[in-house]
Each structure stands twice: as C-alpha cells, then as structure tokens.
Scaffold this motif. Sequence first.
Motif, mmCIF file in Angstrom:
data_model
loop_
_atom_site.group_PDB
_atom_site.id
_atom_site.type_symbol
_atom_site.label_atom_id
_atom_site.label_comp_id
_atom_site.label_asym_id
_atom_site.label_seq_id
_atom_site.Cartn_x
_atom_site.Cartn_y
_atom_site.Cartn_z
ATOM 1 N N ARG A 93 0.858 -1.185 0.000
ATOM 2 C CA ARG A 93 0.000 0.000 0.000
ATOM 3 C C ARG A 93 0.895 1.236 0.000
ATOM 4 N NH1 ARG A 93 -1.245 -3.731 3.206
ATOM 5 N NH2 ARG A 93 -0.445 -2.753 5.089
ATOM 6 N N LEU A 94 0.696 2.094 -0.993
ATOM 7 C CA LEU A 94 1.542 3.274 -1.153
ATOM 8 C C LEU A 94 0.748 4.548 -0.908
ATOM 9 C CD1 LEU A 94 3.531 2.348 -4.400
ATOM 10 C CD2 LEU A 94 4.086 1.813 -2.010
ATOM 11 N N GLY A 95 1.358 5.478 -0.172
ATOM 12 C CA GLY A 95 0.779 6.793 0.021
ATOM 13 C C GLY A 95 1.010 7.668 -1.201
ATOM 14 N N LYS A 96 1.067 8.970 -0.973
ATOM 15 C CA LYS A 96 1.213 9.939 -2.059
ATOM 16 C C LYS A 96 2.536 10.693 -1.916
ATOM 17 C CE LYS A 96 -3.762 10.526 -2.164
ATOM 18 N NZ LYS A 96 -4.882 11.412 -1.853
ATOM 19 N N GLY A 97 3.081 11.117 -3.052
ATOM 20 C CA GLY A 97 4.300 11.918 -3.041
ATOM 21 C C GLY A 97 5.564 11.124 -2.767
ATOM 22 N N ILE A 98 5.518 9.819 -3.012
ATOM 23 C CA ILE A 98 6.651 8.927 -2.761
ATOM 24 C C ILE A 98 7.609 8.958 -3.948
ATOM 25 C CG2 ILE A 98 7.293 6.483 -2.477
ATOM 26 C CD1 ILE A 98 4.457 6.093 -1.264
ATOM 27 N N VAL A 99 8.910 8.815 -3.666
ATOM 28 C CA VAL A 99 9.878 8.544 -4.724
ATOM 29 C C VAL A 99 10.601 7.255 -4.372
ATOM 30 C CG1 VAL A 99 11.763 9.970 -3.742
ATOM 31 C CG2 VAL A 99 11.734 9.444 -6.186
ATOM 32 N N MET A 100 10.725 6.373 -5.377
ATOM 33 C CA MET A 100 11.506 5.141 -5.246
ATOM 34 C C MET A 100 12.559 5.156 -6.336
ATOM 35 S SD MET A 100 8.817 2.114 -4.473
ATOM 36 C CE MET A 100 7.486 2.330 -3.301
ATOM 37 N N MET A 101 13.822 5.114 -5.912
ATOM 38 C CA MET A 101 14.933 5.170 -6.851
ATOM 39 C C MET A 101 15.213 3.787 -7.451
ATOM 40 S SD MET A 101 15.633 8.349 -6.757
ATOM 41 C CE MET A 101 15.635 9.809 -5.712
ATOM 42 N N GLU A 102 16.295 3.704 -8.218
ATOM 43 C CA GLU A 102 16.657 2.484 -8.926
ATOM 44 C C GLU A 102 16.824 1.298 -7.974
ATOM 45 O OE1 GLU A 102 18.498 5.960 -11.239
ATOM 46 O OE2 GLU A 102 18.225 5.415 -9.143
ATOM 47 N N ARG A 103 16.292 0.139 -8.408
ATOM 48 C CA ARG A 103 16.478 -1.168 -7.772
ATOM 49 C C ARG A 103 15.953 -1.232 -6.338
ATOM 50 N NH1 ARG A 103 21.775 -0.317 -8.563
ATOM 51 N NH2 ARG A 103 22.302 -1.498 -6.708
ATOM 52 N N THR A 104 14.957 -0.442 -6.009
ATOM 53 C CA THR A 104 14.338 -0.555 -4.688
ATOM 54 C C THR A 104 13.344 -1.716 -4.693
ATOM 55 O OG1 THR A 104 12.660 1.070 -5.314
ATOM 56 C CG2 THR A 104 14.573 1.896 -4.144
ATOM 57 N N ILE A 105 13.125 -2.286 -3.494
ATOM 58 C CA ILE A 105 12.202 -3.406 -3.350
ATOM 59 C C ILE A 105 11.266 -3.126 -2.184
ATOM 60 C CG2 ILE A 105 11.981 -5.876 -2.844
ATOM 61 C CD1 ILE A 105 14.806 -6.239 -4.002
ATOM 62 N N VAL A 106 9.968 -3.280 -2.420
ATOM 63 C CA VAL A 106 8.954 -3.165 -1.372
ATOM 64 C C VAL A 106 8.097 -4.427 -1.437
ATOM 65 C CG1 VAL A 106 6.992 -1.846 -0.488
ATOM 66 C CG2 VAL A 106 8.945 -0.640 -1.497
ATOM 67 N N LYS A 107 8.128 -5.218 -0.367
ATOM 68 C CA LYS A 107 7.509 -6.543 -0.370
ATOM 69 C C LYS A 107 6.049 -6.521 0.114
ATOM 70 C CE LYS A 107 9.639 -9.951 -0.983
ATOM 71 N NZ LYS A 107 9.668 -10.813 -2.149
ATOM 72 N N VAL A 108 5.451 -7.694 0.134
ATOM 73 C CA VAL A 108 4.041 -7.924 0.384
ATOM 74 C C VAL A 108 3.585 -7.365 1.739
ATOM 75 C CG1 VAL A 108 4.499 -10.239 1.304
ATOM 76 C CG2 VAL A 108 2.239 -9.709 0.374
ATOM 77 N N ASP A 109 2.379 -6.798 1.732
ATOM 78 C CA ASP A 109 1.722 -6.262 2.925
ATOM 79 C C ASP A 109 2.521 -5.187 3.644
ATOM 80 O OD1 ASP A 109 -0.738 -7.442 2.717
ATOM 81 O OD2 ASP A 109 -0.200 -9.200 3.904
ATOM 82 N N THR A 110 3.376 -4.506 2.918
ATOM 83 C CA THR A 110 4.072 -3.344 3.470
ATOM 84 C C THR A 110 3.261 -2.100 3.153
ATOM 85 O OG1 THR A 110 6.308 -4.236 3.524
ATOM 86 C CG2 THR A 110 6.122 -1.882 3.123
ATOM 87 N N SER A 111 3.240 -1.170 4.094
ATOM 88 C CA SER A 111 2.536 0.098 3.940
ATOM 89 C C SER A 111 3.557 1.233 3.961
ATOM 90 C CB SER A 111 1.537 0.269 5.090
ATOM 91 O OG SER A 111 0.937 1.532 5.028
ATOM 92 N N VAL A 112 3.528 2.072 2.928
ATOM 93 C CA VAL A 112 4.448 3.204 2.816
ATOM 94 C C VAL A 112 3.624 4.482 2.874
ATOM 95 C CG1 VAL A 112 6.208 4.335 1.400
ATOM 96 C CG2 VAL A 112 6.040 1.833 1.409
ATOM 97 N N GLY A 113 3.961 5.370 3.799
ATOM 98 C CA GLY A 113 3.214 6.608 4.001
ATOM 99 C C GLY A 113 3.452 7.645 2.918
#
Length: 195
Positions: A93-113
């Motif tokens: 689950r992703l919030g708003k205004g996020i930046v993810m740079m090269e080769r980042t990993i976000v796995k299952v059932d993680t919440s990002v503000g």
Amino acid sequence: MYILGASRHAKSVIDQLESIHLVEGVFDDNPEIISILGLEVNSPIPDTFSEDLPIHIAIGDNSLRKSISQRLPSGATFINILHNSAIVSKYARLGKGIVMMERTIVKVDTSVGNHVIINTAASIDHDCQISDFVHIAPNACLCGNVEIGEGTLVGAGSVILPGVKVGKWCVIGGGSVVHKDMPDGSKWIGSKNIC
C-alpha cells in the motif's frame, strides 16, 4: 507536474522521469538557484498551484519536506515517482508523493506513508509500516515486520532486524544494525542507541 525543490535530491528525482518534458515548473525558496538539469527554477515556492497538475516535493530533508507539504492547500494532488526498476508487491500500500529510486524493493503487505523517499537499492521486506516523511537511504535493509515512525532517517547500508519498532524523528547512522526498539527522537550508531 510541478517539482518543489531544486537541490541535489531534486536532480535525482527528475532523473527518474521518463521525460523532462513532464515537468511544467520547478520551484525553490532559494533565489540563487536559477536552473536544474536545463529546467528554469522559479522562486519562491508558491502557496497555491493549478489544481490540474500534480506536485512532487523533491526535498531530501524530512522536516523541510513536511513543512512544505503543510504550506500547500488541502486539495493539492501529489504524484509518486517510481523508477521502472523498482519492484513493488501488488499487495503493498503506497501513500502519495513517494519517490523510489533504482532497484528498490517493497515486499508484500508493506505500507508506505506519504512523501517517503526510498533511495537507491533499499530493500523493505514483508509487513513493514513506513510512516510519512521517512527517508530510507541507499542500500538500507528493513527486515520483516519493521515499523518506522514519522520523519525518521534510516542511514545508508543500515539493517533493521525483524520486528523492530523505530520511533518518530529518529536518526539511524549509516552501516548500523538496529536490533531493538528505538524511542521517538533517538539516535542509533553502529549497534547502539546513543540517546
């Protein structure tokens, strides 16, 4: 889109875009910055924008990023900027205004503000909770079920072990291994909580 901020972090954010032509305007409160990557920089950052274009706050400092977001009207639309090499679980689950740079990993059932920076090659495992205005620095690793409080900086190459809860506005030094919970406002260097 509008980009707010024109420093080194903003260069990295703009570099993630498929085309520089997606940027309608760049704004910064420092009048001495007049251009970035060939784009004109306007000063200061206004309090209102055309509501038909999204905004991304490209400022690396967590507290300043929060301050700028609070200056903007409640109806502002914020856009996520994700590099095409980022791997994000369909169950994250992703919030708003996020930046993810090269080769980042976000796995299952993680919440990002909201307004979170997940920097180059950072890895966030399953069931993590990342609050607003956090910066996960390059090559940092969050093991499963980690919680990161608002405004915290997780330093480059640091590791947070499974189930650890990190409070709000903490600083974790680069290369650290965090093996126990951290209270709000604390600092961790190496393998120790220093305050």
